[in-house]
Design a protein around this motif. Structure first.
Motif, PDB file in Angstrom:
ATOM      1  N   LEU A 139       0.839  -1.197   0.000  1.00  0.00           N
ATOM      2  CA  LEU A 139       0.000   0.000   0.000  1.00  0.00           C
ATOM      3  C   LEU A 139       0.874   1.247   0.000  1.00  0.00           C
ATOM      4  CD1 LEU A 139      -2.631   1.647   0.290  1.00  0.00           C
ATOM      5  CD2 LEU A 139      -2.436   1.270   2.772  1.00  0.00           C
ATOM      6  N   TRP A 140       1.886   1.294   0.897  1.00  0.00           N
ATOM      7  CA  TRP A 140       2.765   2.474   0.961  1.00  0.00           C
ATOM      8  C   TRP A 140       3.436   2.710  -0.382  1.00  0.00           C
ATOM      9  CZ3 TRP A 140       0.067   4.059   4.283  1.00  0.00           C
ATOM     10  CH2 TRP A 140       0.080   3.777   5.639  1.00  0.00           C
ATOM     11  N   ARG A 141       3.879   1.656  -1.024  1.00  0.00           N
ATOM     12  CA  ARG A 141       4.522   1.803  -2.340  1.00  0.00           C
ATOM     13  C   ARG A 141       3.555   2.431  -3.334  1.00  0.00           C
ATOM     14  NH1 ARG A 141       6.494  -2.527  -6.737  1.00  0.00           N
ATOM     15  NH2 ARG A 141       7.640  -1.052  -7.989  1.00  0.00           N
ATOM     16  N   SER A 142       2.328   1.942  -3.369  1.00  0.00           N
ATOM     17  CA  SER A 142       1.319   2.500  -4.280  1.00  0.00           C
ATOM     18  C   SER A 142       1.050   3.968  -3.965  1.00  0.00           C
ATOM     19  CB  SER A 142       0.010   1.709  -4.191  1.00  0.00           C
ATOM     20  OG  SER A 142       0.204   0.388  -4.610  1.00  0.00           O
ATOM     21  N   VAL A 143       0.861   4.286  -2.687  1.00  0.00           N
ATOM     22  CA  VAL A 143       0.582   5.670  -2.287  1.00  0.00           C
ATOM     23  C   VAL A 143       1.743   6.575  -2.702  1.00  0.00           C
ATOM     24  CG1 VAL A 143       0.297   7.224  -0.301  1.00  0.00           C
ATOM     25  CG2 VAL A 143      -0.970   5.069  -0.380  1.00  0.00           C
ATOM     26  N   LYS A 144       2.959   6.141  -2.457  1.00  0.00           N
ATOM     27  CA  LYS A 144       4.118   6.976  -2.778  1.00  0.00           C
ATOM     28  C   LYS A 144       4.272   7.181  -4.281  1.00  0.00           C
ATOM     29  CE  LYS A 144       6.874   4.664   0.132  1.00  0.00           C
ATOM     30  NZ  LYS A 144       8.113   4.238   0.820  1.00  0.00           N
ATOM     31  N   TYR A 145       4.247   6.096  -5.055  1.00  0.00           N
ATOM     32  CA  TYR A 145       4.540   6.203  -6.481  1.00  0.00           C
ATOM     33  C   TYR A 145       3.361   6.697  -7.314  1.00  0.00           C
ATOM     34  CZ  TYR A 145       9.120   4.196  -5.875  1.00  0.00           C
ATOM     35  OH  TYR A 145      10.417   4.005  -5.499  1.00  0.00           O
ATOM     36  N   GLU A 146       2.143   6.462  -6.862  1.00  0.00           N
ATOM     37  CA  GLU A 146       0.980   6.867  -7.645  1.00  0.00           C
ATOM     38  C   GLU A 146       0.369   8.184  -7.163  1.00  0.00           C
ATOM     39  OE1 GLU A 146      -1.810   3.598  -7.811  1.00  0.00           O
ATOM     40  OE2 GLU A 146      -0.221   2.187  -8.350  1.00  0.00           O
ATOM     41  N   GLU A 147       0.814   8.686  -6.015  1.00  0.00           N
ATOM     42  CA  GLU A 147       0.231   9.909  -5.456  1.00  0.00           C
ATOM     43  C   GLU A 147       1.309  10.871  -4.952  1.00  0.00           C
ATOM     44  OE1 GLU A 147      -2.009  12.926  -3.788  1.00  0.00           O
ATOM     45  OE2 GLU A 147      -2.626  11.447  -5.244  1.00  0.00           O
ATOM     46  N   VAL A 148       1.975  10.534  -3.883  1.00  0.00           N
ATOM     47  CA  VAL A 148       2.830  11.481  -3.163  1.00  0.00           C
ATOM     48  C   VAL A 148       3.981  11.997  -4.017  1.00  0.00           C
ATOM     49  CG1 VAL A 148       4.350  11.759  -1.163  1.00  0.00           C
ATOM     50  CG2 VAL A 148       2.193  10.521  -0.932  1.00  0.00           C
TER      51      VAL A 148
END
Length: 150
Positions: A91-100
């Protein structure tokens, strides 16, 4: 953000990958984690087991006290740490690379709002390969009777 940091906590259903609640904070205090936990319990009920990492927010009396009060088993033994946290790390990977990493938030309020929109997208519209191209919401709600029976 140009200056400073924000911290994100997410309460995640392991089976469906659904983010049940989340909070963004400017401090590493336990309060925002406890708020997210309380919200998830009110909205989705209590699990048999709750898994966390061993960060100070999650080992605090404020956080573990909620779990103990609700008679929820706490799993944070650290022996299988990489396996214990693989769902959240993905989840953190997705949040970082797709959003943050794609945004330059000007303020904490902007980060909260934008991350909130992303996590709604993540739950409702983003297909997951680990869920046979289904969304966390589809998986969670399709399996709700099974969860209730357990």
């Amino acid at each position: 953000m140009a200056k400073g940091f924000v911290y994100l906590v997410a309460i995640v259903d392991w089976f469906s990958r659904k983010v049940l609640s989340r909070r963004v904070s400017i401090s590493m205090e336990a309060d925002f984690c406890v708020e997210a936990l309380e919200e998830a319990l009110v909205c989705y009920g209590k699990p048999e087991i709750f898994n966390t990492d061993q960060g100070s927010q999650f080992t605090s009396m404020a956080f573990t006290g909620v779990l103990l009060r609700e008679r929820i088993a706490i799993s944070m033994d650290g022996r299988g740490a990489w396996r214990d946290n693989v769902v959240v790390e993905r989840l953190w990977r997705s949040v970082k690379y797709e959003e943050v990493y794609l945004k330059a938030y000007a303020a904490v309020s902007e980060a909260r709002a934008s991350i909130g929109r992303y996590l709604r997208f993540y739950n409702e519209k983003r297909p997951h390969s680990s869920l046979a191209a289904r969304t966390p919401d589809q998986t969670y709600f399709d399996n709700l009777p099974d969860k209730m029976a357990a």
